[in-house]
Design a protein around this motif. Structure first.
Motif, mmCIF file in Angstrom:
data_model
loop_
_atom_site.group_PDB
_atom_site.id
_atom_site.type_symbol
_atom_site.label_atom_id
_atom_site.label_comp_id
_atom_site.label_asym_id
_atom_site.label_seq_id
_atom_site.Cartn_x
_atom_site.Cartn_y
_atom_site.Cartn_z
ATOM 1 N N GLN A 170 0.944 -1.282 -0.047
ATOM 2 C CA GLN A 170 0.309 0.065 0.191
ATOM 3 C C GLN A 170 1.277 1.322 -0.307
ATOM 4 O O GLN A 170 2.172 1.330 0.162
ATOM 5 C CB GLN A 170 -0.539 0.156 1.702
ATOM 6 N N LEU A 171 0.778 2.231 -1.326
ATOM 7 C CA LEU A 171 1.166 3.088 -0.469
ATOM 8 C C LEU A 171 0.579 4.557 0.312
ATOM 9 O O LEU A 171 -0.743 4.840 -1.696
ATOM 10 C CB LEU A 171 2.001 3.970 -1.976
ATOM 11 N N GLN A 172 -0.245 5.095 0.885
ATOM 12 C CA GLN A 172 -0.973 5.940 1.160
ATOM 13 C C GLN A 172 -0.187 7.335 1.372
ATOM 14 O O GLN A 172 0.243 7.548 1.791
ATOM 15 C CB GLN A 172 -1.382 5.715 2.341
ATOM 16 N N ALA A 173 -1.474 8.030 -0.189
ATOM 17 C CA ALA A 173 -0.970 9.528 0.379
ATOM 18 C C ALA A 173 -1.299 10.733 0.920
ATOM 19 O O ALA A 173 -2.346 10.454 0.967
ATOM 20 C CB ALA A 173 -0.779 9.762 -1.395
ATOM 21 N N SER A 174 -1.047 11.380 2.208
ATOM 22 C CA SER A 174 -2.074 12.494 1.797
ATOM 23 C C SER A 174 -1.343 13.549 2.362
ATOM 24 O O SER A 174 0.053 13.767 2.474
ATOM 25 C CB SER A 174 -1.988 12.029 3.774
ATOM 26 N N GLY A 175 -1.860 15.096 3.188
ATOM 27 C CA GLY A 175 -1.959 16.420 3.040
ATOM 28 C C GLY A 175 -2.257 17.484 2.445
ATOM 29 O O GLY A 175 -1.160 18.202 2.175
ATOM 30 N N GLY A 176 -2.914 16.845 1.392
ATOM 31 C CA GLY A 176 -3.261 17.689 0.378
ATOM 32 C C GLY A 176 -3.954 18.835 1.305
ATOM 33 O O GLY A 176 -4.426 18.368 2.186
ATOM 34 N N GLY A 177 -4.691 19.605 -0.131
ATOM 35 C CA GLY A 177 -6.039 20.538 0.901
ATOM 36 C C GLY A 177 -6.253 21.454 -0.203
ATOM 37 O O GLY A 177 -5.985 21.514 -1.071
ATOM 38 N N LEU A 178 -6.523 22.342 0.625
ATOM 39 C CA LEU A 178 -7.228 23.972 -0.007
ATOM 40 C C LEU A 178 -6.749 24.816 -0.103
ATOM 41 O O LEU A 178 -5.308 24.762 1.613
ATOM 42 C CB LEU A 178 -8.254 23.973 0.045
ATOM 43 N N VAL A 179 -5.793 25.002 -1.025
ATOM 44 C CA VAL A 179 -4.062 26.641 -0.190
ATOM 45 C C VAL A 179 -4.346 27.726 -1.819
ATOM 46 O O VAL A 179 -4.307 27.587 -2.834
ATOM 47 C CB VAL A 179 -3.072 25.636 -0.323
ATOM 48 N N GLN A 180 -4.252 29.026 -0.862
ATOM 49 C CA GLN A 180 -4.147 29.744 -2.035
ATOM 50 C C GLN A 180 -3.143 29.658 -2.757
ATOM 51 O O GLN A 180 -1.405 29.602 -2.242
ATOM 52 C CB GLN A 180 -4.060 31.588 -1.417
ATOM 53 N N ALA A 181 -2.945 30.623 -3.780
ATOM 54 C CA ALA A 181 -1.622 30.558 -4.925
ATOM 55 C C ALA A 181 -0.740 31.125 -4.531
ATOM 56 O O ALA A 181 -0.650 31.937 -3.018
ATOM 57 C CB ALA A 181 -2.438 31.563 -6.821
ATOM 58 N N GLY A 182 0.456 31.126 -4.173
ATOM 59 C CA GLY A 182 1.982 31.578 -3.775
ATOM 60 C C GLY A 182 1.748 30.286 -2.362
ATOM 61 O O GLY A 182 2.765 30.875 -1.215
ATOM 62 N N GLY A 183 1.257 29.787 -2.262
ATOM 63 C CA GLY A 183 1.123 29.110 -0.910
ATOM 64 C C GLY A 183 1.698 27.682 -0.495
ATOM 65 O O GLY A 183 2.315 27.660 -1.847
ATOM 66 N N SER A 184 2.390 26.706 0.221
ATOM 67 C CA SER A 184 2.747 25.854 0.471
ATOM 68 C C SER A 184 1.961 24.427 1.252
ATOM 69 O O SER A 184 0.948 24.922 1.448
ATOM 70 C CB SER A 184 4.222 25.829 1.247
ATOM 71 N N LEU A 185 2.178 24.017 0.330
ATOM 72 C CA LEU A 185 2.092 21.772 0.683
ATOM 73 C C LEU A 185 3.162 21.133 1.146
ATOM 74 O O LEU A 185 4.001 21.192 0.172
ATOM 75 C CB LEU A 185 1.339 21.928 0.251
ATOM 76 N N ARG A 186 3.628 20.117 2.362
ATOM 77 C CA ARG A 186 3.693 19.229 2.402
ATOM 78 C C ARG A 186 2.925 17.777 2.175
ATOM 79 O O ARG A 186 2.451 18.149 2.936
ATOM 80 C CB ARG A 186 5.034 19.154 3.722
ATOM 81 N N LEU A 187 3.129 16.835 1.433
ATOM 82 C CA LEU A 187 2.499 15.771 1.297
ATOM 83 C C LEU A 187 3.658 14.384 1.536
ATOM 84 O O LEU A 187 4.691 14.948 1.402
ATOM 85 C CB LEU A 187 2.399 15.623 -0.269
ATOM 86 N N SER A 188 3.419 13.495 2.550
ATOM 87 C CA SER A 188 3.360 12.244 2.837
ATOM 88 C C SER A 188 3.157 10.736 1.953
ATOM 89 O O SER A 188 1.856 11.149 1.429
ATOM 90 C CB SER A 188 3.296 12.082 4.367
ATOM 91 N N CYS A 189 3.430 10.258 2.198
ATOM 92 C CA CYS A 189 3.647 8.556 1.588
ATOM 93 C C CYS A 189 4.364 7.722 2.085
ATOM 94 O O CYS A 189 5.116 7.255 2.392
ATOM 95 C CB CYS A 189 3.941 8.986 0.121
ATOM 96 N N ALA A 190 3.594 7.176 2.523
ATOM 97 C CA ALA A 190 3.753 5.805 3.886
ATOM 98 C C ALA A 190 3.429 4.621 2.931
ATOM 99 O O ALA A 190 2.448 4.747 2.415
ATOM 100 C CB ALA A 190 3.078 5.500 4.628
ATOM 101 N N ALA A 191 4.579 3.938 2.471
ATOM 102 C CA ALA A 191 4.357 2.917 2.128
ATOM 103 C C ALA A 191 4.780 1.556 2.890
ATOM 104 O O ALA A 191 5.816 1.606 4.366
ATOM 105 C CB ALA A 191 5.953 2.105 1.134
ATOM 106 N N SER A 192 3.310 0.660 2.825
ATOM 107 C CA SER A 192 3.130 -0.974 4.074
ATOM 108 C C SER A 192 3.382 -1.316 3.119
ATOM 109 O O SER A 192 2.766 -2.201 2.390
ATOM 110 C CB SER A 192 2.410 -0.361 4.988
#
Length: 114
Positions: A2-24
């Motif tokens: 399983q590869l589970q991605a997380s960390g997304g969301g709604l952000v304004q232009a110019g903003g930042s996000l950090r995504l994570s992917c955990a492998a099991s």
């Protein structure tokens, strides 16, 4: 596996996000891992990849804005995204590189508002 991605969301232009992917179910220390994205009506697009040696490659559209990294001890790969723009809106997935279709998982939605 399983590869589970997380960390997304709604952000304004110019903003930042950090995504994570955990492998099991697998130890991916020896694998090249990639972050992909899929916008509505489009195919999966490779955004960035990182080799087992930490060598990275990026799509031209994200160079200088996104950074891929990995923590082999935690079986996790990350995608730091900065200076986001509406064209980055998509569902983001992690997978091996080259990818295996059966490992796409649900992905994580990233929406960038203008």
């Amino acid at each position: 596996v399983q590869l589970q991605a997380s960390g997304g969301g709604l952000v304004q232009a110019g903003g930042s996000l950090r995504l994570s992917c955990a492998a099991s179910g697998i130890i991916f220390v020896g694998a090249t891992m990639g972050w992909y994205r899929q916008a509505p009506g489009n195919q999966h697009e490779l955004v960035a990849r990182i080799s087992k040696f930490g060598i990275t490659n990026y799509a031209d559209s994200v160079k200088g804005r996104f950074t891929i990294s990995r923590d082999n001890a935690k079986n996790t790969v990350f995608l730091q995204m900065t200076s986001l723009n509406p064209e980055d809106t998509a569902v983001y997935y992690c997978n091996f590189w080259p990818y295996f279709p059966e490992y796409w998982g649900q992905g994580t939605q990233v929406t960038v508002s203008s």
